[in-house]
Design a protein around this motif. Structure first.
Motif, short mmCIF file in Angstrom:
data_model
loop_
_atom_site.label_atom_id
_atom_site.label_comp_id
_atom_site.label_asym_id
_atom_site.label_seq_id
_atom_site.Cartn_x
_atom_site.Cartn_y
_atom_site.Cartn_z
N UNK A 66 37.11 2.70 54.50
CA UNK A 66 37.71 3.99 53.95
C UNK A 66 37.97 4.62 54.97
N UNK A 67 37.47 5.14 56.52
CA UNK A 67 38.45 5.73 57.44
C UNK A 67 39.27 4.81 57.92
N UNK A 68 39.15 3.48 58.31
CA UNK A 68 40.46 2.50 58.81
C UNK A 68 41.88 2.81 57.68
N UNK A 70 42.92 5.75 56.38
CA UNK A 70 43.99 6.95 57.22
C UNK A 70 44.90 5.93 57.64
N UNK A 71 45.17 5.13 58.08
CA UNK A 71 46.48 4.25 59.23
C UNK A 71 47.17 3.63 57.98
N UNK A 72 47.27 3.86 56.64
CA UNK A 72 47.71 3.31 55.92
C UNK A 72 49.08 4.06 55.90
N UNK A 73 50.13 3.04 55.91
CA UNK A 73 51.41 3.39 56.18
C UNK A 73 51.95 4.65 54.89
N UNK A 74 51.37 4.13 53.69
CA UNK A 74 51.60 5.16 52.05
C UNK A 74 50.92 6.35 52.23
N UNK A 75 51.34 7.00 52.28
CA UNK A 75 50.36 8.74 52.18
C UNK A 75 49.42 8.54 50.93
N UNK A 76 49.69 8.66 49.37
CA UNK A 76 48.67 8.82 48.81
C UNK A 76 47.85 7.25 48.96
N UNK A 77 47.71 6.87 49.77
CA UNK A 77 46.43 5.84 50.22
C UNK A 77 45.36 6.61 51.71
N UNK A 78 46.90 7.66 52.16
CA UNK A 78 46.12 8.60 53.30
C UNK A 78 45.62 9.56 52.22
N UNK A 81 41.87 8.28 50.58
CA UNK A 81 41.14 8.40 51.60
C UNK A 81 40.26 9.50 52.12
N UNK A 82 40.99 10.17 52.44
CA UNK A 82 40.66 11.53 52.70
C UNK A 82 39.57 11.97 51.61
N UNK A 83 39.99 12.26 50.61
CA UNK A 83 39.57 12.73 49.29
C UNK A 83 38.18 11.82 49.72
N UNK A 84 37.67 10.88 48.91
CA UNK A 84 36.20 10.04 48.94
C UNK A 84 35.30 10.01 50.42
N UNK A 114 44.29 7.67 67.21
CA UNK A 114 43.44 8.90 67.42
C UNK A 114 42.41 9.44 66.30
N UNK A 115 43.53 10.00 64.79
CA UNK A 115 43.06 10.71 63.73
C UNK A 115 41.91 9.87 63.42
N UNK A 116 41.99 8.19 63.65
CA UNK A 116 41.02 7.29 62.70
C UNK A 116 39.82 7.80 64.21
N UNK A 117 39.73 7.92 65.34
CA UNK A 117 38.96 7.75 65.94
C UNK A 117 37.76 9.26 65.82
N UNK A 118 38.82 10.52 65.47
CA UNK A 118 38.44 11.70 65.53
C UNK A 118 37.32 11.34 64.10
N UNK A 119 37.63 10.88 63.38
CA UNK A 119 37.11 10.82 61.72
C UNK A 119 35.64 10.10 62.18
#
Length: 305
Positions: A66-68, A70-78, A81-84, A114-119
């Motif tokens: 789920x953390x990974x 956050x790299x999705x190209x699709x904003x709704x998927x991001x 994932x953030x919500x979860x 970097x985004x995923x690393x921070x999570x």
């Protein structure tokens, strides 16, 4: 390797790396829909989880993939994932016995955005203190390796986790300790500077200016969001001195640390440093003298500050 090895598992989600080659819109829609459905399914499963065992099982299965996402190209998927992830974080805050897949999280630091690393660092801060002392020592070499190719802030976060786990160190054999410190080079120099900063941190401090011998940025390296518990800080300093005074470091590399530690107000720290200084004293070394002057005159420990 004990309980930690049980956290290495196959990811239930498909790979997050979409091809850069042109693909038809219906295939993109299919990948998008699949991700959304999987995230919705995971959300439902977490919502139905009633006890620690079930929550831990789901976290082992879903946290990293789920953390990974956050790299999705699709904003709704991001967004999903953030919500979860927010839901998972809240569940973890109320379930202190739930273990996280620490080894897998550390391994994902390399090559992640970097985004995923921070999570990942957020979940490492939650999960590492929950490990047994033996397991915390076991992950120290992984934390050291994970510092490569990271930002300064991320390295400081990793070293903070490292220092917290180091207090459980009991081994003294130099060969066994070798994997717990960076190899020679820039990272080793940074490591030694960080540990010197740690030894300079006071047990309690109030004021607008940083403590003596430190810059604002150095003080925030150790005391970022909230002050370190004084007893924990004492244990971190003792563990640091034990490691630095092993055969892994030359006398001119760690003598300054012993000198600073010998001025510490806590008995366990200054007595240990005083004992080490009786056997290691090369006060005429130019590098040691320069570092002492830098601290005494108020110059930053690191030349970059």
């Amino acid at each position: 390797r004990g309980r930690l090895t049980s956290f290495i598992h196959p990811f239930p989600f498909p790979s997050n790396s979409y091809s850069t080659l042109p693909i038809s819109s219906h295939k993109m829609d299919g990948a998008y829909q699949q991700d959304i459905e999987l995230l919705e399914k995971a959300f439902l499963m977490f919502g139905l989880a009633a006890d620690d065992r079930e929550v831990e099982r789901l976290i082992k299965a879903f946290l990293v993939p789920v953390t990974l996402k956050m790299n999705s190209k699709f904003k709704p998927v991001q967004d999903k994932a953030m919500e979860l992830l927010s839901h998972i974080t809240k569940r973890l805050q109320t379930r202190s016995q739930v273990q996280l897949p620490i080894i897998v999280l550390i391994e994902q630091l390399d090559g992640a955005t970097p985004l995923v690393q921070n999570f990942i660092l957020v979940y490492l801060r939650i999960g590492i203190p929950r490990l047994s002392p033996v397991d915390q020592i076991e992950i120290l070499p992984l934390l050291i390796k994970s510092m490569n190719n990271k930002t300064k802030k991320q390295i400081d976060s990793i070293l903070s986790l490292y220092s917290g786990a180091l207090i459980h160190l009991t081994i003294t054999d130099a060969a066994a300790l070798k994997s717990l410190v960076p190899p020679d080079g820039t990272m080793k120099e940074y490591y030694l500077c960080y540990q010197l900063t740690l030894l300079l941190i006071p047990y309690s401090y109030e004021g607008d200016l940083p403590p003596p011998g430190l810059t604002v940025s150095q003080y925030k390296q150790i005391v970022s969001d909230k002050p370190v518990d004084p007893d924990t800080l004492e244990k971190m300093k003792v563990a640091t001195i034990h490691l630095l005074s092993s055969e892994l470091f030359a006398i001119n590399e760690m003598l300054i640390h012993l000198i600073i530690g010998s001025c510490d107000p806590r008995h366990s720290v200054y007595e240990l440093c005083d004992q080490k200084l009786k056997h290691n004293s090369d006060y005429e070394d130019n590098g040691v003298i320069e570092k002492l002057y830098n601290i005494y005159l108020g110059t930053a420990i690191r030349s970059s500050h």
